[in-house]
Design an enzyme around this catalytic site. Structure first.
Site, PDB file in Angstrom:
ATOM      1  N   LYS A 168       9.076   7.434  15.779  1.00 45.37           N
ATOM      2  CA  LYS A 168       9.826   8.016  14.648  1.00 45.37           C
ATOM      3  C   LYS A 168      11.071   8.750  15.162  1.00 45.37           C
ATOM      4  CE  LYS A 168       7.027   6.758  11.212  1.00 45.37           C
ATOM      5  NZ  LYS A 168       7.434   5.763  10.207  1.00 45.37           N
ATOM      6  N   SER A 218       9.396  10.286   9.356  1.00 42.96           N
ATOM      7  CA  SER A 218       8.294  11.236   9.166  1.00 42.96           C
ATOM      8  C   SER A 218       8.777  12.598   9.650  1.00 42.96           C
ATOM      9  CB  SER A 218       7.094  10.792  10.017  1.00 42.96           C
ATOM     10  OG  SER A 218       6.118  11.798  10.078  1.00 42.96           O
ATOM     11  N   SER A 262       0.850  -1.203   0.000  1.00 41.14           N
ATOM     12  CA  SER A 262       0.000   0.000   0.000  1.00 41.14           C
ATOM     13  C   SER A 262       0.878   1.243   0.000  1.00 41.14           C
ATOM     14  CB  SER A 262      -0.861  -0.051   1.276  1.00 41.14           C
ATOM     15  OG  SER A 262      -1.553   1.147   1.494  1.00 41.14           O
ATOM     16  N   THR A 282      -2.001   8.672   1.083  1.00 36.02           N
ATOM     17  CA  THR A 282      -2.038   7.206   1.198  1.00 36.02           C
ATOM     18  C   THR A 282      -3.148   6.834   2.179  1.00 36.02           C
ATOM     19  OG1 THR A 282      -0.620   7.032   3.156  1.00 36.02           O
ATOM     20  CG2 THR A 282       0.515   7.176   1.034  1.00 36.02           C
ATOM     21  N   TYR A 342       3.403   7.719  17.915  1.00 35.41           N
ATOM     22  CA  TYR A 342       3.966   7.740  16.562  1.00 35.41           C
ATOM     23  C   TYR A 342       5.223   8.604  16.516  1.00 35.41           C
ATOM     24  CZ  TYR A 342       3.888   8.397  11.427  1.00 35.41           C
ATOM     25  OH  TYR A 342       4.199   8.439  10.090  1.00 35.41           O
TER      26      TYR A 342
HETATM   27  N1  LIG Z   1       1.438   8.993   4.220  1.00 35.39           N
HETATM   28  C1  LIG Z   1       2.028   9.918   4.954  1.00 35.39           C
HETATM   29  O1  LIG Z   1       1.601  11.099   5.016  1.00 35.39           O
HETATM   30  C2  LIG Z   1       3.281   9.573   5.719  1.00 35.39           C
HETATM   31  C3  LIG Z   1       4.021  10.636   6.247  1.00 35.39           C
HETATM   32  C4  LIG Z   1       5.177  10.347   6.963  1.00 35.39           C
HETATM   33  C5  LIG Z   1       5.591   9.042   7.101  1.00 35.39           C
HETATM   34  N2  LIG Z   1       4.858   8.031   6.576  1.00 35.39           N
HETATM   35  C6  LIG Z   1       5.352   6.670   6.785  1.00 35.39           C
HETATM   36  O2  LIG Z   1       5.355   5.956   5.576  1.00 35.39           O
HETATM   37  C7  LIG Z   1       5.277   4.563   5.837  1.00 35.39           C
HETATM   38  C8  LIG Z   1       4.250   3.930   4.919  1.00 35.39           C
HETATM   39  O3  LIG Z   1       2.964   4.460   5.231  1.00 35.39           O
HETATM   40  P1  LIG Z   1       1.865   4.785   4.118  1.00 35.39           P
HETATM   41  O4  LIG Z   1       1.621   6.240   4.158  1.00 35.39           O
HETATM   42  O5  LIG Z   1       2.219   4.149   2.830  1.00 35.39           O
HETATM   43  O6  LIG Z   1       0.588   4.079   4.807  1.00 35.39           O
HETATM   44  P2  LIG Z   1      -0.302   2.813   4.379  1.00 35.39           P
HETATM   45  O7  LIG Z   1      -0.870   3.029   3.026  1.00 35.39           O
HETATM   46  O8  LIG Z   1      -1.236   2.617   5.516  1.00 35.39           O
HETATM   47  O9  LIG Z   1       0.748   1.615   4.306  1.00 35.39           O
HETATM   48  C9  LIG Z   1       1.244   1.000   5.461  1.00 35.39           C
HETATM   49  C10 LIG Z   1       1.982  -0.262   5.083  1.00 35.39           C
HETATM   50  O10 LIG Z   1       2.528  -0.861   6.288  1.00 35.39           O
HETATM   51  C11 LIG Z   1       2.158  -2.229   6.330  1.00 35.39           C
HETATM   52  N3  LIG Z   1       1.982  -2.670   7.718  1.00 35.39           N
HETATM   53  C12 LIG Z   1       1.230  -2.084   8.684  1.00 35.39           C
HETATM   54  N4  LIG Z   1       1.266  -2.816   9.813  1.00 35.39           N
HETATM   55  C13 LIG Z   1       2.069  -3.889   9.558  1.00 35.39           C
HETATM   56  C14 LIG Z   1       2.486  -5.021  10.308  1.00 35.39           C
HETATM   57  N5  LIG Z   1       2.089  -5.230  11.588  1.00 35.39           N
HETATM   58  N6  LIG Z   1       3.302  -5.931   9.724  1.00 35.39           N
HETATM   59  C15 LIG Z   1       3.699  -5.765   8.442  1.00 35.39           C
HETATM   60  N7  LIG Z   1       3.346  -4.714   7.669  1.00 35.39           N
HETATM   61  C16 LIG Z   1       2.533  -3.793   8.225  1.00 35.39           C
HETATM   62  C17 LIG Z   1       0.840  -2.329   5.553  1.00 35.39           C
HETATM   63  O11 LIG Z   1       0.703  -3.632   4.981  1.00 35.39           O
HETATM   64  P3  LIG Z   1      -0.291  -4.799   5.463  1.00 35.39           P
HETATM   65  O12 LIG Z   1      -1.536  -4.171   5.959  1.00 35.39           O
HETATM   66  O13 LIG Z   1      -0.463  -5.622   4.219  1.00 35.39           O
HETATM   67  O14 LIG Z   1       0.478  -5.539   6.516  1.00 35.39           O
HETATM   68  C18 LIG Z   1       1.078  -1.308   4.446  1.00 35.39           C
HETATM   69  O15 LIG Z   1       1.768  -1.912   3.373  1.00 35.39           O
HETATM   70  C19 LIG Z   1       4.956   4.424   7.333  1.00 35.39           C
HETATM   71  O16 LIG Z   1       6.132   4.121   8.043  1.00 35.39           O
HETATM   72  C20 LIG Z   1       4.480   5.822   7.699  1.00 35.39           C
HETATM   73  O17 LIG Z   1       4.704   6.118   9.058  1.00 35.39           O
HETATM   74  C21 LIG Z   1       3.718   8.268   5.887  1.00 35.39           C
END
Ligand SMILES: NC(=O)c1ccc[n+]([C@@H]2O[C@H](COP(=O)([O-])OP(=O)(O)OC[C@H]3O[C@@H](n4cnc5c(N)ncnc54)[C@H](OP(=O)(O)O)[C@@H]3O)[C@@H](O)[C@H]2O)c1
Length: 266
Positions: free
Chosen positions: A158, A141, A16, A189, A154
């Site tokens: 981080k 983040s 995702s 996302t 969170y």
């Molecule tokens: N989007 C933003 O604004 C943003 C900003 C700063 C940082 N981030 C960071 O970016 C990273 C990715 O987030 P995203 O925005 O792409 O969110 P997302 O769409 O919710 O994706 C999260 C991913 O983490 C996996 N995941 C969650 N819990 C898990 C577990 N227990 N074991 C294995 N995999 C797990 C999910 O896969 P499954 O459900 O298939 O396990 C999914 O592939 C995260 O570290 C987040 O903190 C995001």
């Protein structure tokens, strides 16, 4: 970008959002990929969307299942015989005030967003040391640099990543092992939808900041540039309030505190 051609990249959270976008971008660059997360059906979907599916392997894992992560690391290494780049990306966000957040949630977020990264790093590091080569990429983040309401667990996880991986970078620099920490702003996302509330339930709301967030494919392109350039740390996203917050925090932390207090949680 020639840099990624034939490189073996292991991505967690590849089902995702940012992980998926990185998989698509890296496959287009000719990288060989190991895609990891819990949901096999979603990983299969991402694999089908990648270029040259023979170059893509899937290793399902649950970052909360600590005892399994040693075997999962071995599985990932044997998928193509070695790993060049590990992208620590899988994670969960949080939407709850400290006063409403159970200790179980505080620990769960720390376990997924911090300890699982440490665990996988410990298991993969001997492989990188033996090969005299490797690159850890850590998706942190802006919350890894500042703190705002409703993100205590969170932001703590981080921030901890920066401490751990800054130390690691200094320790392994002369072993030709690199560490790049990415600090994304708001990226469009499912992160807010999947965020955990104080009682452990799913947030199930996206909110304006993420709805209007930076496009995930553009974020992936910025991340690839930062990796190829061997950056120690890189902000990813648009030049909006998140980037401003990082600058204000650096030069006027008291002002950042005032801004954070006024941040309406969404
Ligand atoms: N989007 C933003 O604004 C943003 C900003 C700063 C940082 N981030 C960071 O970016 C990273 C990715 O987030 P995203 O925005 O792409 O969110 P997302 O769409 O919710 O994706 C999260 C991913 O983490 C996996 N995941 C969650 N819990 C898990 C577990 N227990 N074991 C294995 N995999 C797990 C999910 O896969 P499954 O459900 O298939 O396990 C999914 O592939 C995260 O570290 C987040 O903190 C995001």
């Amino acid at each position: 970008m020639q840099y990624f051609k034939n490189k073996v990249v292991w991505i967690t959270g590849a089902s995702s959002g940012i992980g998926e976008a990185l998989a698509l971008a890296l496959s287009a660059e000719g990288a060989l990929l190991i895609l990891s997360s819990r949901r096999i059906d979603e990983l299969e979907r991402v694999k089908r969307a990648c270029i040259n599916q023979g170059n893509i392997k899937i290793v399902t894992l649950d970052l909360l299942d600590t005892p399994s992560l040693l075997n999962k690391t071995s599985e990932a290494i044997t998928a193509f015989g070695h790993i060049d780049i590990m992208v620590h990306n899988g994670g969960i966000s949080q939407r709850s005030y400290v006063a409403e957040t159970s200790m179980a949630v505080q620990r769960k977020v720390m376990e997924i967003d911090y300890f699982s990264y440490v665990e996988l790093t410990n298991h993969l590091l001997p492989h990188f040391i033996q090969r005299k080569s490797g690159h850890f990429v850590v998706i942190s983040s802006v919350m890894g640099k500042i703190g705002t309401p409703m993100r205590s667990a969170y932001a703590a996880a981080k921030h901890a990543l920066h401490g751990f991986f800054d130390c690691l970078r200094a320790e392994v620099f002369d072993k030709n092992i690199q560490v790049t920490i990415i600090t994304p702003g708001y990226i469009r996302t499912n992160v807010a939808l999947n965020a955990v509330k104080g009682d452990g339930s799913r947030n199930a709301v996206t909110g304006k900041d993420i709805e209007n967030g930076f496009p995930v494919d553009k974020a992936a392109a910025q991340i690839l540039k930062a990796i190829a350039a061997g950056k120690f740390e890189a902000f990813v996203g648009r030049n909006g309030k998140e980037k401003l917050a990082l600058i204000v925090n650096r030069f006027a932390p008291n002002l950042l505190h005032k801004m954070a207090r006024k941040q309406i949680p969404r």
